[in-house]
Write an enzyme that holds these catalytic residues in place. Structure first.
Site, PDB file in Angstrom:
ATOM      1  N   SER A 145       0.722  -1.411   0.133  1.00 12.07           N
ATOM      2  CA  SER A 145      -0.081  -0.147   0.158  1.00 12.07           C
ATOM      3  C   SER A 145       0.838   1.205  -0.196  1.00 12.07           C
ATOM      4  O   SER A 145       0.327   2.288  -0.291  1.00 12.07           O
ATOM      5  CB  SER A 145      -0.975   0.126   1.111  1.00 12.07           C
ATOM      6  OG  SER A 145      -0.299   0.182   2.542  1.00 12.07           O
ATOM      7  N   LYS A 149      -6.486   5.322   7.806  1.00 12.92           N
ATOM      8  CA  LYS A 149      -5.017   6.015   7.353  1.00 12.92           C
ATOM      9  C   LYS A 149      -5.276   7.509   7.455  1.00 12.92           C
ATOM     10  O   LYS A 149      -4.555   8.545   7.827  1.00 12.92           O
ATOM     11  CB  LYS A 149      -4.727   5.456   6.027  1.00 12.92           C
ATOM     12  CG  LYS A 149      -4.056   4.081   6.174  1.00 12.92           C
ATOM     13  CD  LYS A 149      -3.985   3.533   4.745  1.00 12.92           C
ATOM     14  CE  LYS A 149      -3.094   2.140   4.872  1.00 12.92           C
ATOM     15  NZ  LYS A 149      -3.352   1.487   3.239  1.00 12.92           N
TER      16      LYS A 149
END
Length: 586
Positions: free
Chosen positions: A438, A481
């Site tokens: 990611s 996030k």
């Protein structure tokens, strides 16, 4: 180039379109086909199992091995039973040490039962098969679950049988032979008397998670292939108003069935936002009874009536986040006190803010935090060093992401020779294992910054993986996030220039906290969605990757490579020849 600046409405599921549905009272009738509407595959499998010409007496159902799921399946099976309430079984007459079996004539007979469905998430041998007890010379026989389910269905969790294989072997034998034999559980202590066997016919539903089903398939490959199979669908796709109504009715039914308050009209939008966070999709809502019951049980302490309001639900969610937020706050303190170096203003060459999700074993809540990725470039032989991998802190997926990133860059630059630079990439102040791809888009941007010697805007963080063609690919944990980076920016004061770059494919996964949504609405924080890594570069480095009539990053990198190659060519002469150059007139 596709750069989308997301509006605040993009950050949460659409609930405005369904306000009329939320305002309606969701009255539930016992005869409503809620289960068949939300679980059509499982309903069909139950119909096949209960058919007089069923292909198997066993059914495998993929579902969590918890009582809530077993009871739902049991209730659905009861509604399908055509012979429910039929008297089956027998009666054991004990006379001294002589035991005789006769057919049941009433429901009061000791081994008689009315055809029913019995469910259990954990049983021991005596609970399942019954037992013979002797006290002061008197003998009594106790029926087990198999006797209670005689003529009907027994629903049992797979973990019970996998942990006690002998129980499974005996249960399978009973179902296949359609007869129950009394045997001693301990071979060293045989039964004191002989007990006649009794006819016993039942169907068995084995409920288990994917791992349990895999273990069972390994133990019983033939039976697994022949058994009827289906799954409990844990989510519902929201495609129209009808599916929203269906979900609202399911939630109301689950709450009412467990004597808990149901959502009021103004609570539905908040519950749907929380549901989307749980599933990770704006248009996918959970059918999990455990998740629904958790919300209703926790908010029940804040309300007195049959429904709870949006304000009460919001308060409960805030209390839960605060209760579970100690670790997240401590990690933020480390950044704010500059024990972990994360910049949210200014520019740096070869440094970028990536986003990661932290999960601690035993902790109920994952949380996000920014990670500083740095890249250093120097004259070399074209080697790309992944420091995490070298230090054995990087996993295989992370290594794969690094190689894909390098492949994209080499393909784009189209060099005729080896690049004259070496580079090293690392997650700064990371001391545990790193895995996943990611951060590969962030790593690629940091590498391009270092190669071009162009600084990265530190007020913007980025997440997303990248393929060999530079396309941005979706990643997980997006809400956590973004909220982790926003929390740091908010503590340091929002400037209006801070934000996060995400892949466009991730927009459908957003369900952010109201505080962040408000900041985006007021222009204090920005979220951009991009289709390609080259779309992110102008935001981060203020230069486009490629184009005509302007300075580009690719052009800058190629010029630096050409300069480095010329310098390298000068130094390839042997030292005596380089010494002689001093005597050659210009």
């Amino acid at each position: 180039m596709t750069i989308t600046k997301l509006a605040w409405r993009d950050l949460v599921p659409d609930t405005d379109s369904y306000q009329e549905i939320f305002a309606q009272p969701h009255l539930i009738d016992e005869n409503d086909p809620l289960f068949s509407d939300t679980q059509p595959r499982l309903q069909f499998a139950l119909e096949q199992l209960l058919h007089t010409r069923a292909s198997s007496s066993f059914m495998l159902a993929k579902a969590p091995e918890e009582s809530e799921y077993l009871n739902l399946i049991a209730n659905a099976a009861r509604t399908l039973q055509s012979d429910a309430g039929q008297l089956v079984g027998g009666h054991y007459e004990v006379s001294g040490h002589s035991i005789r079996l006769r057919h049941a004539v009433s429901a009061d007979d000791n081994f008689a039962t009315l055809t029913q469905v019995v469910a259990a998430d954990w049983v021991e041998a005596e609970q399942l098969f019954g037992c013979l007890r002797q006290f002061n010379g008197d003998i009594t026989l106790q029926p087990g679950l198999v006797h209670q389910a005689n003529g009907g269905i027994l629903i049992i969790s797979l973990r019970t049988l996998l942990a006690q294989p002998l129980l499974w072997m005996r249960l399978k034998n009973i179902v296949n032979r359609e007869r129950f034999d009394w045997v001693a559980f301990d071979e060293s202590r045989p039964l004191p008397v002989s007990v006649p066997s009794m006819p016993l016919k039942l169907k068995v539903i084995l409920v288990g998670e994917r791992e349990s089903l895999a273990d069972f398939q390994e133990m019983e490959p033939e039976l697994s292939e022949q058994a009827i199979y289906s799954e409990f669908e844990d989510t519902l796709q929201i495609v129209d108003a009808e599916s929203v109504t269906q979900w609202c009715r399911w939630v109301t039914f689950t709450a009412r069935h467990n004597h808990l308050p149901a959502p009021g009209a103004d609570a539905w939008p908040i519950l749907i936002r929380e549901a989307a966070r749980y599933t990770g999709e704006q248009e996918t809502l959970p059918l999990s009874p455990q998740w629904i019951l958790r919300q209703c049980k926790e908010v029940a302490s804040l309300c007195d009536g049959d429904t709870f309001s949006g304000e009460q639900l919001n308060l409960m969610l805030q209390q839960r986040e605060w209760r579970e937020g100690f670790l997240a706050e401590r990690m933020q303190d480390e950044i704010l006190q500059e024990q972990i170096l994360i910049e949210t203003e200014g520019e740096r060459i070869g440094q970028i803010n990536a986003l990661s999700v932290i999960e601690f074993p035993g902790h109920p809540r994952a949380f996000g935090e920014p990670s500083r990725i740095s890249c250093v470039v120097h004259i070399g032989d074209g080697e790309f060093t992944d420091i995490e991998r070298k230090a054995e802190l990087g996993g295989n997926i992370h290594a794969k992401g690094m190689m894909i990133m390098q492949a994209f860059l080499m393909s784009e630059l189209q060099l005729e020779q080896q690049i004259p630079f070496s580079a090293s990439l690392t997650f700064e102040q990371s001391y545990s294992e790193v895995d996943g791809d990611s951060a590969s888009m962030a790593e690629l941007c940091a590498l391009i910054s270092a190669l071009a010697d162009v600084p990265v805007n530190q007020s913007i963080a980025i997440t997303g993986s990248v393929d060999q063609f530079g396309r941005a690919q979706p990643v997980g944990g997006l809400n956590e996030k973004i909220e982790g980076f926003f929390a740091i920016c908010q503590q340091r004061e929002l400037t209006g220039k801070q934000g996060v770059i995400i892949p466009t494919a991730n927009v459908r996964h957003l369900s952010l906290h109201s505080e962040l949504v408000k900041a985006v609405e007021e222009g204090k924080f920005t979220i951009w969605a991009v289709d390609d890594v080259t779309d992110a570069l102008p935001l981060l480095l203020n230069l486009v990757w490629d184009g005509e009539g302007q300075t580009t990053l690719m052009q800058t990198i190629q010029e630096r490579i050409a300069q480095a190659s010329q310098q390298e060519g000068r130094h390839r002469f042997p030292w005596p020849l380089r010494w002689l150059n001093w005597f050659i007139p210009n």
